[in-house]
Design a protein around this motif. Structure first.
Motif, PDB file in Angstrom:
ATOM      1  N   GLN A 116      26.464 -14.390   5.141  1.00 22.09           N
ATOM      2  CA  GLN A 116      25.963 -14.701   6.119  1.00 22.09           C
ATOM      3  C   GLN A 116      25.874 -14.219   7.800  1.00 22.09           C
ATOM      4  O   GLN A 116      25.238 -14.188   7.973  1.00 22.09           O
ATOM      5  N   SER A 117      26.928 -14.144   7.618  1.00 19.39           N
ATOM      6  CA  SER A 117      27.670 -13.938   8.882  1.00 19.39           C
ATOM      7  C   SER A 117      27.658 -11.988   9.139  1.00 19.39           C
ATOM      8  O   SER A 117      28.036 -11.362  10.082  1.00 19.39           O
ATOM      9  N   SER A 118      27.415 -11.031   7.932  1.00 25.16           N
ATOM     10  CA  SER A 118      27.109  -9.791   8.421  1.00 25.16           C
ATOM     11  C   SER A 118      25.947  -9.285   8.767  1.00 25.16           C
ATOM     12  O   SER A 118      24.491  -9.489   8.625  1.00 25.16           O
ATOM     13  N   ARG A 119      26.149  -8.017   9.732  1.00 27.28           N
ATOM     14  CA  ARG A 119      24.467  -7.809   9.587  1.00 27.28           C
ATOM     15  C   ARG A 119      24.049  -6.250   9.141  1.00 27.28           C
ATOM     16  O   ARG A 119      23.485  -6.406   8.808  1.00 27.28           O
ATOM     17  N   ARG A 120      25.779  -6.079   8.487  1.00 30.98           N
ATOM     18  CA  ARG A 120      24.881  -4.849   6.802  1.00 30.98           C
ATOM     19  C   ARG A 120      26.005  -5.930   6.336  1.00 30.98           C
ATOM     20  O   ARG A 120      26.665  -5.624   5.808  1.00 30.98           O
ATOM     21  N   GLU A 121      24.540  -6.243   4.821  1.00 28.41           N
ATOM     22  CA  GLU A 121      25.741  -6.381   3.224  1.00 28.41           C
ATOM     23  C   GLU A 121      25.487  -5.763   1.995  1.00 28.41           C
ATOM     24  O   GLU A 121      24.242  -5.682   1.649  1.00 28.41           O
ATOM     25  N   VAL A 122      26.050  -4.441   2.153  1.00 25.82           N
ATOM     26  CA  VAL A 122      26.358  -3.633   1.130  1.00 25.82           C
ATOM     27  C   VAL A 122      26.499  -4.469   0.073  1.00 25.82           C
ATOM     28  O   VAL A 122      27.956  -4.433   0.045  1.00 25.82           O
ATOM     29  N   ILE A 123      25.957  -3.905  -1.287  1.00 30.18           N
ATOM     30  CA  ILE A 123      26.593  -4.250  -2.439  1.00 30.18           C
ATOM     31  C   ILE A 123      26.975  -3.047  -3.168  1.00 30.18           C
ATOM     32  O   ILE A 123      25.673  -2.428  -3.313  1.00 30.18           O
ATOM     33  N   VAL A 124      27.843  -3.083  -4.120  1.00 27.27           N
ATOM     34  CA  VAL A 124      28.186  -2.210  -5.044  1.00 27.27           C
ATOM     35  C   VAL A 124      28.238  -2.401  -6.644  1.00 27.27           C
ATOM     36  O   VAL A 124      28.511  -3.439  -6.997  1.00 27.27           O
ATOM     37  N   VAL A 125      27.551  -1.817  -6.862  1.00 29.16           N
ATOM     38  CA  VAL A 125      27.500  -2.254  -8.562  1.00 29.16           C
ATOM     39  C   VAL A 125      27.039  -1.442 -10.058  1.00 29.16           C
ATOM     40  O   VAL A 125      27.426  -0.197  -9.411  1.00 29.16           O
ATOM     41  N   ASP A 126      27.143  -1.361 -11.031  1.00 24.90           N
ATOM     42  CA  ASP A 126      27.050  -0.337 -12.034  1.00 24.90           C
ATOM     43  C   ASP A 126      25.594  -0.920 -12.618  1.00 24.90           C
ATOM     44  O   ASP A 126      25.719  -1.740 -12.065  1.00 24.90           O
ATOM     45  N   GLU A 127      24.940   0.969 -12.841  1.00 22.90           N
ATOM     46  CA  GLU A 127      23.620   0.398 -12.924  1.00 22.90           C
ATOM     47  C   GLU A 127      23.243  -0.909 -14.281  1.00 22.90           C
ATOM     48  O   GLU A 127      22.242  -1.316 -14.454  1.00 22.90           O
ATOM     49  N   ALA A 128      24.213  -1.361 -15.075  1.00 22.27           N
ATOM     50  CA  ALA A 128      24.003  -1.952 -15.959  1.00 22.27           C
ATOM     51  C   ALA A 128      23.529  -3.638 -15.164  1.00 22.27           C
ATOM     52  O   ALA A 128      23.819  -4.432 -15.940  1.00 22.27           O
ATOM     53  N   LYS A 129      23.931  -3.463 -14.475  1.00 18.92           N
ATOM     54  CA  LYS A 129      24.032  -5.069 -13.749  1.00 18.92           C
ATOM     55  C   LYS A 129      22.578  -5.503 -12.864  1.00 18.92           C
ATOM     56  O   LYS A 129      22.625  -5.617 -11.935  1.00 18.92           O
ATOM     57  N   LEU A 130      21.523  -4.378 -12.868  1.00 18.83           N
ATOM     58  CA  LEU A 130      20.558  -4.452 -11.891  1.00 18.83           C
ATOM     59  C   LEU A 130      19.644  -4.550 -13.361  1.00 18.83           C
ATOM     60  O   LEU A 130      19.034  -4.601 -14.797  1.00 18.83           O
TER      61      LEU A 130
END
Length: 235
Positions: A116-130
């Protein structure tokens, strides 16, 4: 190369791709999980080589704080820097709108505060999480105060979930960094995320929940075809 080794290699590549978004002088949120740790290690390498300078990190969990200190990453707090330039974190499940389920690492409260405090929230996942719909693959972690946790479990079950108190390997209840319990609440595919998030947020005794709606700005996905970077459309 085994599937697990290949998956870890892809996670590392995706995390390192996320780190390229960091610039010297930034306040950086340090997320939790097997993918986020690759990013933390890369940040430490770039600081040690001088390619990044004047970075300070806001850790999302005590164990992340300890690892960052071990690696020599300077740390700060949200009291000292209320605005985080960029956070790199993982997720348990991601839908096409970049909504998330998080909390598999039991750090959802701090992760959401930093997000909530971030200008940019970058989420990194492997494709199994989609996933096409949140809840298809993952239960929602719900952090509750220990007093009356059973009442919260019964109330959440009345909403249609299968509820389980998360436990440690020795059978004792797992406690978060704040000393709370986690209920893993399996609703199945969730048709109305906003309504459910509101219901959970309004219940006294529930500290927070693992639905992260509208917080991710970027998604970096590691898959068999390489690395994809998806950005949320500007509103």
């Amino acid at each position: 190369m085994s599937d697990a080794v290949q998956r870890d290699a892809l996670k590392r590549l995706a995390a390192e791709q996320a780190v390229t978004l960091i610039q010297s002088g930034m306040v950086v949120g340090l997320g939790v999980g097997s993918t986020a740790i690759f990013a933390i290690r890369r940040i430490a390498e770039l600081l040690a080589s001088g390619e990044l300078r004047d970075i300070v990190g806001v850790p999302c969990a005590l164990r992340v704080e300890e690892e960052a200190q071990r690696l020599g990453i300077p740390l700060t707090t949200l009291e000292e820097h209320s605005q985080v330039d960029l956070t790199i974190d993982g997720a348990d499940e991601v839908d096409p709108q970049l909504n998330l389920i998080k909390g598999g690492g039991a750090a959802l409260l701090r992760e959401k505060i930093v997000a909530q405090s971030s200008r940019r929230e970058v989420i990194v996942v492997d494709e199994a999480k989609l996933s096409p719909v949140l809840g298809t693959q993952w239960a929602i972690p719900v952090e509750v105060v220990r007093f009356g946790w059973g009442a919260q479990a019964r109330w959440i079950a009345s909403l249609g979930a299968e509820v389980a108190l998360r436990r440690q390997p020795d059978g004792e209840p797992l406690t978060t960094d704040q000393g709370n319990y986690i209920l893993d609440c399996n609703f199945g595919p969730i048709a109305d995320l906003t309504t459910l998030a509101t219901q959970l947020s309004l219940r006294t005794g529930i500290v927070d929940h693992g639905l992260f709606l509208g917080l991710a700005t970027d998604l970096i996905v590691a898959g068999a075809d390489g690395i994809r970077h998806i950005q949320r459309p500007a509103s």
